[in-house]
Write a protein that holds these residues in place. Structure first.
Motif, short mmCIF file in Angstrom:
data_model
loop_
_atom_site.label_atom_id
_atom_site.label_comp_id
_atom_site.label_asym_id
_atom_site.label_seq_id
_atom_site.Cartn_x
_atom_site.Cartn_y
_atom_site.Cartn_z
N PRO A 330 0.82 -1.23 0.00
CA PRO A 330 0.00 0.00 0.00
C PRO A 330 0.85 1.27 0.00
N LEU A 331 2.01 1.23 0.65
CA LEU A 331 2.91 2.38 0.62
C LEU A 331 3.34 2.68 -0.81
N SER A 332 3.62 1.63 -1.56
CA SER A 332 4.01 1.80 -2.95
C SER A 332 2.90 2.43 -3.77
N GLY A 333 1.66 1.99 -3.53
CA GLY A 333 0.53 2.58 -4.24
C GLY A 333 0.41 4.08 -3.98
N ARG A 334 0.60 4.49 -2.71
CA ARG A 334 0.53 5.91 -2.38
C ARG A 334 1.69 6.68 -3.02
N LEU A 335 2.87 6.06 -3.02
CA LEU A 335 4.03 6.72 -3.63
C LEU A 335 3.81 6.93 -5.12
N VAL A 336 3.26 5.94 -5.79
CA VAL A 336 2.99 6.07 -7.22
C VAL A 336 1.99 7.18 -7.47
N GLY A 337 0.95 7.24 -6.65
CA GLY A 337 -0.07 8.26 -6.83
C GLY A 337 0.43 9.66 -6.53
N ASP A 338 1.34 9.80 -5.55
CA ASP A 338 1.78 11.12 -5.11
C ASP A 338 3.08 11.58 -5.76
N ARG A 339 4.01 10.63 -6.00
CA ARG A 339 5.35 11.03 -6.45
C ARG A 339 5.81 10.33 -7.72
N GLY A 340 5.02 9.41 -8.26
CA GLY A 340 5.44 8.72 -9.48
C GLY A 340 6.06 7.37 -9.19
N ALA A 341 6.47 6.68 -10.25
CA ALA A 341 6.87 5.28 -10.15
C ALA A 341 8.36 5.07 -9.88
N ARG A 342 9.20 6.11 -10.06
CA ARG A 342 10.65 5.86 -9.99
C ARG A 342 11.10 5.36 -8.64
N SER A 465 12.13 4.32 -17.32
CA SER A 465 10.70 4.44 -17.59
C SER A 465 10.05 5.70 -17.04
N THR A 466 10.79 6.50 -16.28
CA THR A 466 10.15 7.63 -15.59
C THR A 466 10.69 8.99 -16.00
N GLY A 467 11.54 9.03 -17.01
CA GLY A 467 12.07 10.30 -17.47
C GLY A 467 11.08 11.05 -18.35
N THR A 468 11.42 12.28 -18.69
CA THR A 468 10.55 13.12 -19.52
C THR A 468 10.30 12.50 -20.88
N TRP A 469 11.36 11.96 -21.48
CA TRP A 469 11.21 11.32 -22.79
C TRP A 469 10.25 10.14 -22.73
N ALA A 470 10.39 9.32 -21.69
CA ALA A 470 9.53 8.15 -21.56
C ALA A 470 8.06 8.56 -21.41
N LEU A 471 7.80 9.56 -20.58
CA LEU A 471 6.42 10.00 -20.38
C LEU A 471 5.84 10.61 -21.66
N ALA A 472 6.68 11.27 -22.45
CA ALA A 472 6.22 11.82 -23.72
C ALA A 472 5.82 10.71 -24.68
N THR A 473 6.57 9.61 -24.69
CA THR A 473 6.20 8.49 -25.57
C THR A 473 4.86 7.89 -25.15
N ALA A 474 4.58 7.86 -23.84
CA ALA A 474 3.30 7.34 -23.37
C ALA A 474 2.15 8.22 -23.85
N GLN A 475 2.33 9.54 -23.76
CA GLN A 475 1.29 10.45 -24.21
C GLN A 475 1.04 10.33 -25.70
N ARG A 476 2.12 10.25 -26.49
CA ARG A 476 1.95 10.11 -27.94
C ARG A 476 1.27 8.80 -28.29
N THR A 477 1.62 7.73 -27.59
CA THR A 477 1.01 6.43 -27.86
C THR A 477 -0.47 6.45 -27.54
#
Length: 487
Positions: A330-342, A465-477
């Motif tokens: 559950p801590l991981s779930g909160r971290l992903v929601g608040d601060r991202g996956a890295r 997987s958590t850099g700016t380039w990676a997130l941009a590829t997710a948005q484009r996809t």
């Protein structure tokens, strides 16, 4: 037959009361919880199954991998069936088939029958896991709320797999290995009833067409690859059956990629992999669950056959892993929601590295406290890893593709378990000339090094997987897939 159920639009889903949505989440997590308990709990029962049914070492590997292979092969089909035929309906069918398979497992009188019954269980599981995730992503529509719901889903995955050895050990010691499978029946029944009461029917706006060629090629690839790895030691790595198995696996993989790239609605949409977070979620799932699957398989043999523990004692030894998993999921779930996956992904990799390196020192007289600390680190790692994997798989996709995207993430987990059992087992058994009890402790050391290597891979995935380039590829996809769907 019942009249066709009208699909609930996403807007109606979002209007469900908070208590009902939480009840739906609990029901979906319950289905995954029994699958996880069953998957990891069976590992503790392997020595008892081998003794009572006369199963060989490779047959014990197949008791695990027959289930995970069929599950991995059919998960994508299960997700698309839910999107097409109705998620509630397919989910209930899956619960029923899984329960029936569990009954047949408990009645098995030979390794071959047990392996066949495990395959039937997997057919039901393939209709449960991805469909349940699709239900969750359609019920929880607000991004932060969805991330936390996915975190709870990840908690169910991690805690169930961590508790499996403890529950399985208690059942094997108190009743017998068959009780592990009987446990599933009342839970399946309760989940089926709760689904009928709580879960609204829903479908994807556009029903995906069946892809029998792609489905067959996936099954052939995974089955032949695993056969070659498991049977290579016994038959000989240069023997005709093993070489042929690897050859068929390579050909089927190439054929699958060619077939899927030319289909308008493929079983596996290769466009998903243009998203770096999505591709990383697949790689992360394979790495993490290879480590977990290999650990559960080898560790139960080590604790019972090398250290002489009972099934219950072996299960209790994994309690630190279960507790850590329960705390950090559950801590991981909160971290992903608040601060991202890295942070959780990199932390998970670091913990797997430490655990793997510690286990390379395990021998016939290693302190149980030392082993407990190694298991604790692995539990922390597995607790941290599930939420970022699942969130990355579904967050960058249009809601209509949630079933298939989550099925791919679940498939990756099962592929990882299958490969972990096959590869870790092959590495360890290759170093044993006599009885398993005499040689496993030292023979398993290279496998634990491989486990640490999996941790290194997770750290790399966390950064990539958590850099700016990676997130941009997710948005484009996401935009490209949505545009193609509306065209």
């Amino acid at each position: 037959m019942n009249a066709p159920t009208v699909s609930a639009p996403a807007s109606d889903m979002s209007q469900l009361g908070s208590r009902r949505r939480l009840a739906i989440l609990a029901t979906c997590c319950l289905s995954l919880f029994i699958v996880g308990i069953d998957t990891s709990g069976v590992n503790v029962a392997l020595p008892a199954i081998g003794s009572e049914l006369g199963a060989s070492a490779s047959q014990l590997q197949w008791v695990i991998d027959a289930y995970t292979l069929v599950l991995a092969s059919l998960l994508m089909l299960g997700g698309s069936l839910g999107d097409r035929l109705g998620r509630k309906r397919v989910f209930q069918v899956g619960l029923t088939v899984f329960g029936l398979g569990s009954v047949l497992c408990s009645l098995s009188v030979s390794p071959e029958i047990l392996i066949g019954a495990r395959m039937l269980q997997a057919v039901g599981g393939a209709m449960m896991n991805p469909v349940a995730m699709s239900i969750i992503t359609n019920v929880f529509t607000e991004p932060r709320e969805r991330a936390r719901a996915i975190g709870m889903w990840g908690t169910a995955i991690g805690v169930s797999m961590a508790l499996g050895p403890l529950v399985g050990g208690a059942l094997v010691d108190g009743i017998g290995w068959q009780a592990i499978f009987w446990l599933n029946v009342p839970v399946c029944l309760a989940a089926c009833i709760l689904t009928a009461i709580l879960v609204p029917e829903s479908r994807a706006p556009h029903a995906r067409r069946p892809d029998p060629a792609g489905q067959l090629l996936v099954l052939v690839f995974l089955a032949t690859l695993t056969f070659g790895i498991i049977e290579g030691r016994g038959l000989g790595w240069s023997s005709a059956p093993v070489v042929a198995a690897f050859g068929v696996a390579a050909v089927s993989l190439v054929a699958f990629l060619v077939v899927e790239s030319h289909r308008r609605e493929p079983l596996l949409d290769l466009r998903f992999f243009r998203s770096v977070p999505f591709s990383s979620s697949v790689a992360g799932a394979v790495l993490a669950f290879s480590a977990m699957g290999g650990f559960l398989f080898l560790n139960t043999l080590y604790l019972q056959q090398v250290r002489g523990l009972s099934p219950l004692e072996a299960g209790l030894m994994t309690l630190p892993m279960a507790v850590a998993n329960a705390v950090f999921s559950p801590l991981s779930g909160r971290l992903v929601g608040d601060r991202g996956a890295r942070l959780p992904m990199v932390g998970a990799g670091a913990m797997v590295i430490v655990s793997g390196l510690m286990l390379t020192l395990a021998g016939h007289d290693t302190s149980m406290w030392y082993l407990g600390v190694a298991y604790l680190f692995l539990g922390i790692g597995m607790g941290l890893v599930n939420a970022p994997i699942t969130n990355a798989a579904v967050s960058g996709m249009p809601p209509a593709q949630a079933g298939v995207a989550s099925a791919i993430a679940s498939t990756s987990r099962q592929v990882g378990i299958s490969l972990g059992v096959a590869v870790f087992g092959a590495i360890a058994f290759a170093g044993i000339d006599g009885p398993v009890a005499d040689g496993l402790a030292s023979a398993a050391h290279p496998a634990w090094v491989l486990m640490a290597v999996c941790g290194v891979g997770l750290v790399g995935v966390g950064f990539v997987s958590t850099g700016t380039w990676a997130l941009a590829t997710a948005q484009r996809t996401r935009e490209r897939i949505a545009a193609d769907a509306s065209a």
